[in-house]
Scaffold this active site. Structure first.
Site, short mmCIF file in Angstrom:
data_model
loop_
_atom_site.label_atom_id
_atom_site.label_comp_id
_atom_site.label_asym_id
_atom_site.label_seq_id
_atom_site.Cartn_x
_atom_site.Cartn_y
_atom_site.Cartn_z
N ARG A 88 0.79 -1.18 -0.01
CA ARG A 88 0.01 0.11 0.03
C ARG A 88 0.80 1.15 0.10
NH1 ARG A 88 -1.81 0.97 6.07
NH2 ARG A 88 -0.15 -0.32 7.16
N LYS A 108 2.21 6.36 1.46
CA LYS A 108 1.71 5.29 2.25
C LYS A 108 0.09 5.53 2.49
CE LYS A 108 2.22 2.97 6.47
NZ LYS A 108 3.10 2.60 7.81
N GLY A 121 -4.81 -1.65 -0.07
CA GLY A 121 -3.78 -0.47 -0.40
C GLY A 121 -4.05 0.68 0.15
N ARG A 171 6.02 9.71 3.65
CA ARG A 171 6.97 9.42 4.62
C ARG A 171 8.48 9.62 3.97
NH1 ARG A 171 6.85 3.60 7.40
NH2 ARG A 171 7.17 2.74 5.44
N ASP A 248 11.37 -6.97 8.55
CA ASP A 248 10.75 -5.96 7.43
C ASP A 248 10.57 -4.43 7.93
OD1 ASP A 248 8.40 -7.58 8.53
OD2 ASP A 248 7.57 -6.10 7.62
N ASN A 249 10.72 -4.29 9.36
CA ASN A 249 10.70 -3.11 9.90
C ASN A 249 11.97 -2.65 10.53
OD1 ASN A 249 7.97 -2.91 9.29
ND2 ASN A 249 7.30 -3.74 11.05
P1 AMP Z 1 2.84 -3.39 8.11
O1 AMP Z 1 2.10 -4.02 9.17
O2 AMP Z 1 2.44 -1.89 7.73
O3 AMP Z 1 4.52 -3.63 8.24
O4 AMP Z 1 2.63 -4.12 6.60
C1 AMP Z 1 2.94 -5.49 6.50
C2 AMP Z 1 2.77 -6.10 5.14
O5 AMP Z 1 1.20 -5.80 4.85
C3 AMP Z 1 3.57 -5.11 4.12
O6 AMP Z 1 3.87 -5.91 2.84
C4 AMP Z 1 2.42 -4.10 3.86
O7 AMP Z 1 2.71 -3.60 2.40
C5 AMP Z 1 1.09 -4.89 3.71
N1 AMP Z 1 -0.09 -4.27 4.04
C6 AMP Z 1 -0.39 -3.74 5.28
N2 AMP Z 1 -1.59 -3.16 5.04
C7 AMP Z 1 -2.04 -3.20 3.71
C8 AMP Z 1 -3.21 -2.68 3.03
N3 AMP Z 1 -4.17 -2.21 3.64
N4 AMP Z 1 -3.38 -3.27 1.86
C9 AMP Z 1 -2.34 -3.80 1.09
N5 AMP Z 1 -1.45 -4.11 1.83
C10 AMP Z 1 -1.02 -4.03 3.08
MG MG Z 2 6.16 -2.38 8.01
#
Ligand code: AMP
Ligand code: MG
Length: 484
Positions: A88, A108, A121, A171, A248-249
Site C-alpha cells: 500500500r 503510504k 492498499g 514518509r 521487514d521493519n
Molecule cells: P505493515 O504492518 O504496515 O508493516 O505491513 C506488513 C505488510 O502488509 C506489508 O507488505 C504491507 O505492504 C502490507 N499491508 C499492510 N496493510 C495493507 C493494506 N491495507 N493493503 C495492502 N497491503 C497492506
Molecule cells: Mg512495515
C-alpha cells in the site's frame, strides 16, 4: 523537485513500477513545513495547498518522480514470510536536500500494488496522524527516525472494523532498505541480487566501507549492528516500545520505521506491551535488545554466501560479531543510563546504581519520564529533591553520594541530565485523544497544538503541562493496533 532515483535505476527484480491509484477528494491535512524547507520542496507546491494535496495523495505525479513498489520478505513475529513488499505504498523516488543528502519520498495508503495480497492498499486517517505525530516527536527527542512530510485525506472511506476516513501519508526516510529486503533475495538464492543490494547499501549508507575491497560484508554487518544498537538504546532512553520489530521493519540505515502499534511506556516495567496482536509479549519494552539481536542474526545469515562459498568458514567469520552483541548493547545502554543519572563518566560499579534505581521504579510503579524529569529537577529544587527522596528512598541517597564523588558543577550535571531526560513525551492517552479529535472534527487543530509541544520535548513551553500527566489508569487496558 530535486529527484535522483537511484533505487529505480537498479535492476527490476528489486521493485515493481506502478502508479498510485487516484483518490476522490484529496485535502491537505498536515504539512511539515520545516521538513519541506529542508527538502527544498518547490514554491509552486509549498504555497499551493491544492497542488500539494494532488501531489501527496498520488493524484498527480511530481515531475522527476518514478513511482515503484519495493519488494521484500521478512520474519513477522518469528515466522518467515517469503513474499511481502509495498502493498500500500509507492516510493516516489529520492530527493537531494540542501546538503546533498538523499531522502526517500514514499506515499503510504496510495493504492494497491502487486504486493497487496488481500489488502485494499489504503490507510485510515488515525494511523496516518499517529505516524506523523510519533515520528515528529521522536525526531525532536533526538531519536533517529523516518519522518512525515504530509498527511492528505482522501475523501474516501476505508473499511476496517468500522468505516473510517482514508488518508495518504508521505514518509521521508534515509532509505527503505530493510533486513527483509535482503531476506527476499537470500531466500531465493539470488546471490547476484544480494551482492547488488549490499553494494547499493554500502554506497548509500556506509561509503567508508568502499575501501574494504573484495569482501566488505562482515564490516557491513558490524556497521548495521552499531547503528541499530544506537537506535534501540535511544528507544530505551525515552521509553519507546516499537511494538512490531519484525525484520521487514528493521532498517539498514538505523532509523525507526513503522509506527503501526508503537506506544510509550508510562510506568517503568520491562514487560510493558500494548500491541493487541503481541499476545506473547515478544516485542515488550525490555525484550527489544534481544529481539534486535535476533533480527541482526537473520541479516547476517543472508550475507553468508557472499562472505565465503564455504558456509562453515563464513559462519566462523560472522559468529563472533553476533556473539559480542549482548556486551556491546549493554555497554551502550549503561552509558546512556549513566547520562540519564547525570554521571559524567560511567564506571562499571555504576551498573549497580542503575539497576537499583530501575528496580525501585518498577517496584513502586513509578512513571519513567516523570521520575527522571523530577530527578533532573531535584538538583536545583528542594521540593523535587524531597519528593524523589520519598519515592526512591535509599536509591536517592546512593545517587546523591555518587554525584558528590564526581568533579562536576551542578549546573553541568543538570544540563547533561536534561539532554537525556525529556519533560514531555507523546503519551498514549494524549496521542489517542488527538487522533480521535482529528477523526471527529476532520480538522488538524488538536494535532498541530500537540506537535508544537512535542517539537520541544526538553523545554517547558506554556502548553507543555497540558500533555505531561501520566494516564490516570496507568494505561491499564491500553491497546494499539497495526496500522492496516
Ligand atoms: P505493515 O504492518 O504496515 O508493516 O505491513 C506488513 C505488510 O502488509 C506489508 O507488505 C504491507 O505492504 C502490507 N499491508 C499492510 N496493510 C495493507 C493494506 N491495507 N493493503 C495492502 N497491503 C497492506
Ligand atoms: Mg512495515
Amino acid at each position: 523537485m530535486n529527484f535522483s532515483n537511484s533505487y529505480a535505476s537498479l535492476d527490476e527484480v528489486f521493485y515493481e513500477r506502478t502508479r498510485p491509484t487516484p483518490v476522490q477528494n484529496p485535502q491537505l491535512f498536515l504539512w511539515n513545513s520545516g521538513l519541506a524547507e529542508q527538502l527544498m520542496i518547490p514554491n509552486e507546491l509549498k504555497h499551493d495547498s491544492v497542488a500539494r494535496a494532488q501531489a501527496f495523495s498520488g493524484n498527480s505525479i511530481i515531475p522527476g518522480s518514478e513511482p515503484v513498489a519495493t519488494v521484500y520478505a521478512g520474519h513477522q513475529f518469528g515466522s518467515f514470510v517469503y513474499q511481502l513488499g509495498d502493498g500500500r505504498a509507492h516510493l516516489l523516488g529520492e530527493v537531494l536536500d540542501q546538503s546533498g543528502q538523499r531522502w526517500d519520498l514514499q506515499l503510504k495508503g496510495s493504492g494497491r500494488t502487486s504486493f497487496s495480497r488481500g489488502g485494499d492498499g489504503r490507510c485510515a486517517i488515525g494511523p496516518a496522524v499517529r505516524e506523523f505525530i510519533m515520528s515528529e516527536a521522536m525526531n525532536a527527542l533526538g531519536v533517529p527516525t523516518t519522518r512525515c512530510l504530509a498527511v492528505v485525506t482522501t475523501g474516501e472511506t476505508v473499511f476496517r472494523e468500522t468505516p473510517l476516513p482514508g488518508a495518504v501519508v508521505t514518509r521521508v526516510a534515509s532509505s527503505h532498505l530493510r533486513i527483509g529486503t535482503f531476506q527476499f533475495f537470500a531466500a531465493r538464492g539470488d546471490h547476484q541480487a544480494l551482492k547488488t543490494l549490499c553494494n547499493y547499501t554500502i554506497n548509500r549508507h556506509y561509503p567508508e566501507l568502499q575501501e574494504e575491497g573484495q569482501n566488505p560484508y562482515v564490516s557491513l554487518i558490524d556497521k548495521v549492528i552499531e547503528r541499530q544498537i544506537q537506535l534501540v538504546v535511544e528507544w530505551m532512553r525515552v521509553g519507546f516500545i516499537h511494538g512490531v520489530m519484525n525484520t521487514d521493519n528493521t532498517s539498514l540505515c538505523g532509523e525507526t520505521i513503522d509506527y503501526g502499534p508503537c506506544a510509550m511506556m508510562g510506568i517503568y516495567d520491562p514487560q510493558t506491551v500494548y500491541s493487541s496482536i503481541d499476545t506473547m509479549g515478544r516485542y515488550a519494552f525490555g525484550n527489544q535488545p534481544e529481539i534486535l539481536q535476533w533480527n541482526l542474526a537473520r541479516f547476517a545469515e543472508c550475507l553468508l554466501p557472499l562472505i565465503n562459498d564455504d558456509r562453515d568458514k563464513a559462519v566462523d567469520q560472522v559468529e563472533p560479531v553476533i556473539a559480542e552483541f549482548p556486551d556491546r548493547f549493554e555497554k551502550a545502554y549503561l552509558k546512556m543510563m549513566a547520562k540519564k543519572l547525570g554521571l559524567t563518566f560511567f564506571k562499571p560499579e555504576d551498573q549497580k546504581l542503575i539497576v537499583s534505581v530501575l528496580n525501585r521504579l518498577k517496584d513502586r510503579r513509578l512513571d519513567y519520564t516523570v521520575t527522571f524529569d523530577l530527578l533532573t529537577k531535584s538538583l536545583m529544587s528542594e521540593a523535587a529533591a524531597s519528593q524523589m527522596k520519598n519515592e526512591l528512598g535509599e536509591c536517592f541517597d546512593l545517587w546523591q553520594k555518587r554525584l558528590s564523588q564526581q568533579q562536576a558543577a551542578t549546573q553541568k550535571v543538570q544540563e547533561l541530565m536534561r539532554q537525556h531526560n525529556p519533560v514531555v513525551i507523546p503519551r498514549n492517552h494524549h496521542v489517542e485523544a488527538v487522533i480521535q479529535a482529528c477523526e471527529q472534527t476532520a480538522k488538524a487543530t488538536s494535532a498541530e497544538k500537540f506537535l508544537e509541544v512535542l517539537r520541544a520535548p526538553y523545554e517547558e513551553l506554556a502548553q507543555t503541562s497540558d500533555y505531561q500527566d501520566p494516564p490516570s489508569d496507568g494505561d491499564k487496558d491500553y491497546q494499539t493496533f497495526c496500522g492496516t
